[in-house]
Design a protein around this motif. Structure first.
Motif, short mmCIF file in Angstrom:
data_model
loop_
_atom_site.label_atom_id
_atom_site.label_comp_id
_atom_site.label_asym_id
_atom_site.label_seq_id
_atom_site.Cartn_x
_atom_site.Cartn_y
_atom_site.Cartn_z
N GLY A 144 13.49 -41.96 -26.68
CA GLY A 144 12.31 -41.88 -25.82
C GLY A 144 11.31 -40.88 -26.35
N TRP A 145 10.06 -41.13 -26.02
CA TRP A 145 8.99 -40.16 -26.24
C TRP A 145 8.50 -39.70 -24.87
CZ3 TRP A 145 7.54 -37.90 -30.66
CH2 TRP A 145 7.87 -38.50 -31.87
N PHE A 146 8.48 -38.39 -24.71
CA PHE A 146 7.98 -37.77 -23.49
C PHE A 146 6.79 -36.90 -23.87
CE2 PHE A 146 11.31 -38.57 -20.27
CZ PHE A 146 12.28 -39.13 -21.08
N ARG A 147 6.01 -36.52 -22.85
CA ARG A 147 4.90 -35.61 -23.12
C ARG A 147 4.74 -34.65 -21.96
NH1 ARG A 147 -0.23 -39.84 -22.88
NH2 ARG A 147 -0.09 -40.36 -20.64
N GLN A 148 4.21 -33.49 -22.28
CA GLN A 148 3.99 -32.47 -21.27
C GLN A 148 2.66 -31.78 -21.51
OE1 GLN A 148 7.19 -29.61 -20.87
NE2 GLN A 148 6.57 -29.12 -18.77
N ALA A 149 1.76 -31.96 -20.55
CA ALA A 149 0.46 -31.31 -20.61
C ALA A 149 0.55 -29.95 -19.92
CB ALA A 149 -0.59 -32.17 -19.93
N PRO A 150 -0.35 -29.02 -20.25
CA PRO A 150 -0.31 -27.70 -19.63
C PRO A 150 -0.35 -27.78 -18.11
CG PRO A 150 -1.83 -27.71 -21.46
CD PRO A 150 -1.41 -29.14 -21.25
N GLY A 151 0.58 -27.08 -17.47
CA GLY A 151 0.62 -27.05 -16.02
C GLY A 151 1.20 -28.28 -15.36
N LYS A 152 1.69 -29.22 -16.16
CA LYS A 152 2.24 -30.45 -15.60
C LYS A 152 3.70 -30.62 -16.00
CE LYS A 152 -2.10 -33.02 -15.32
NZ LYS A 152 -2.79 -34.30 -15.64
N PHE A 189 7.69 -39.29 -18.98
CA PHE A 189 8.08 -40.34 -19.90
C PHE A 189 6.84 -41.08 -20.39
CE2 PHE A 189 10.81 -43.63 -21.57
CZ PHE A 189 10.10 -44.81 -21.40
N ALA A 190 6.79 -41.35 -21.69
CA ALA A 190 5.70 -42.14 -22.26
C ALA A 190 6.17 -43.50 -22.75
CB ALA A 190 5.02 -41.38 -23.39
N ALA A 191 7.25 -43.50 -23.54
CA ALA A 191 7.73 -44.76 -24.13
C ALA A 191 9.20 -44.62 -24.48
CB ALA A 191 6.92 -45.10 -25.38
N GLY A 192 9.91 -45.75 -24.48
CA GLY A 192 11.31 -45.75 -24.84
C GLY A 192 11.68 -47.01 -25.59
N ILE A 193 12.74 -46.92 -26.39
CA ILE A 193 13.21 -48.07 -27.16
C ILE A 193 14.72 -48.09 -27.12
CG2 ILE A 193 13.18 -46.81 -29.36
CD1 ILE A 193 12.19 -49.51 -30.63
N SER A 194 15.28 -49.28 -27.01
CA SER A 194 16.72 -49.43 -26.88
C SER A 194 17.42 -49.21 -28.21
CB SER A 194 17.04 -50.83 -26.35
OG SER A 194 16.59 -51.83 -27.24
N THR A 195 18.75 -49.18 -28.13
CA THR A 195 19.56 -48.94 -29.33
C THR A 195 19.34 -50.02 -30.39
OG1 THR A 195 21.36 -50.13 -28.22
CG2 THR A 195 21.39 -47.72 -28.08
N VAL A 227 2.00 -31.80 -25.42
CA VAL A 227 3.07 -31.66 -26.41
C VAL A 227 3.97 -32.89 -26.26
CG1 VAL A 227 5.03 -30.31 -27.22
CG2 VAL A 227 2.99 -29.15 -26.33
N TYR A 228 4.21 -33.56 -27.36
CA TYR A 228 5.02 -34.77 -27.35
C TYR A 228 6.42 -34.46 -27.89
CZ TYR A 228 1.09 -37.72 -26.11
OH TYR A 228 0.06 -38.31 -25.43
N TYR A 229 7.41 -34.91 -27.13
CA TYR A 229 8.80 -34.67 -27.49
C TYR A 229 9.52 -36.00 -27.68
CZ TYR A 229 7.95 -30.06 -25.39
OH TYR A 229 7.45 -28.82 -25.07
N GLN A 264 11.74 -30.35 -30.83
CA GLN A 264 11.00 -29.13 -30.48
C GLN A 264 9.59 -29.43 -30.01
OE1 GLN A 264 11.21 -30.33 -33.50
NE2 GLN A 264 9.12 -30.17 -34.29
N GLY A 265 9.13 -30.63 -30.22
CA GLY A 265 7.80 -31.04 -29.75
C GLY A 265 6.74 -30.92 -30.83
N THR A 266 5.71 -31.74 -30.69
CA THR A 266 4.56 -31.68 -31.58
C THR A 266 3.30 -31.82 -30.74
OG1 THR A 266 3.57 -32.61 -33.60
CG2 THR A 266 4.59 -34.17 -32.09
#
Length: 127
Positions: free
Chosen positions: A35-43, A47-53, A93-95, A119-121
Motif C-alpha cells: 500500500g501507499w499511504f500519505r500524511q499531510a501536515p496536521g492530518k 490510504f492512497a492506493a493498494g495492490i494485491s500479492t 509525506v508518502y509512505y 521512512q517516507g518520501t
C-alpha cells in the motif's frame, strides 16, 4: 523482517507528474499486499492506493482515482506509484507499507493492518 525504502519524491508544479518507488528487502515480497499511504501536515495518515500479492488487483481512494497508478514488479521486489495530474492537495509525506497476505489477494486500507513501513518520501505540489 522486511525493510522498505521509498524514493522519487520531490517538488512539482500542479498538473505535473512523479513516480514513487519502494524497494523491499526479503525473499517473500510476493506474499505481501502493498500500500501507499500519505500524511499531510496536521492530518492523519490516509490510504492512497493498494495492490494485491498477485493478479494485479488494485484499489484507490476516491481522491486519486484516474490520476494515480500503483504497480509492482515482484522480480525486483519493488512497488511503484505513478502520480499524474498532481494537485496542491496531494502534498504530503508518502509512505509505502507491506501487509502479509500469503496467497490471499485482499487489500486493506487500514494502516494498523500493515506490518512494515518505509521512512517516507516528501511530495510537494506547488500551485
Amino acid at each position: 523482517q522486511v525493510q522498505l525504502v521509498e524514493s522519487g519524491g520531490g517538488l512539482v508544479q500542479a498538473g505535473g507528474s512523479l513516480r514513487l518507488s519502494c524497494a523491499a528487502s526479503g525473499r517473500t515480497f510476493s506474499m505481501y499486499a502493498m500500500g501507499w499511504f500519505r500524511q499531510a501536515p496536521g492530518k492523519e495518515r490516509e490510504f492512497a492506493a493498494g495492490i494485491s500479492t498477485v493478479g494485479g488487483r488494485t484499489y484507490y481512494t476516491d481522491s486519486v482515482k484516474g490520476r494515480f497508478t500503483i504497480s509492482r514488479d515482484n522480480a525486483k521486489n519493488t512497488v511503484y506509484l505513478e502520480m499524474n495530474g498532481l494537485k496542491p492537495e496531494d502534498t504530503a509525506v508518502y509512505y509505502c507499507a507491506a501487509d502479509y497476505r500469503g496467497l490471499s489477494v485482499q487489500i486493506t486500507t487500514t494502516p494498523g493492518e500493515y506490518d512494515y513501513w518505509g521512512q517516507g518520501t516528501q511530495v510537494t505540489v506547488s500551485s
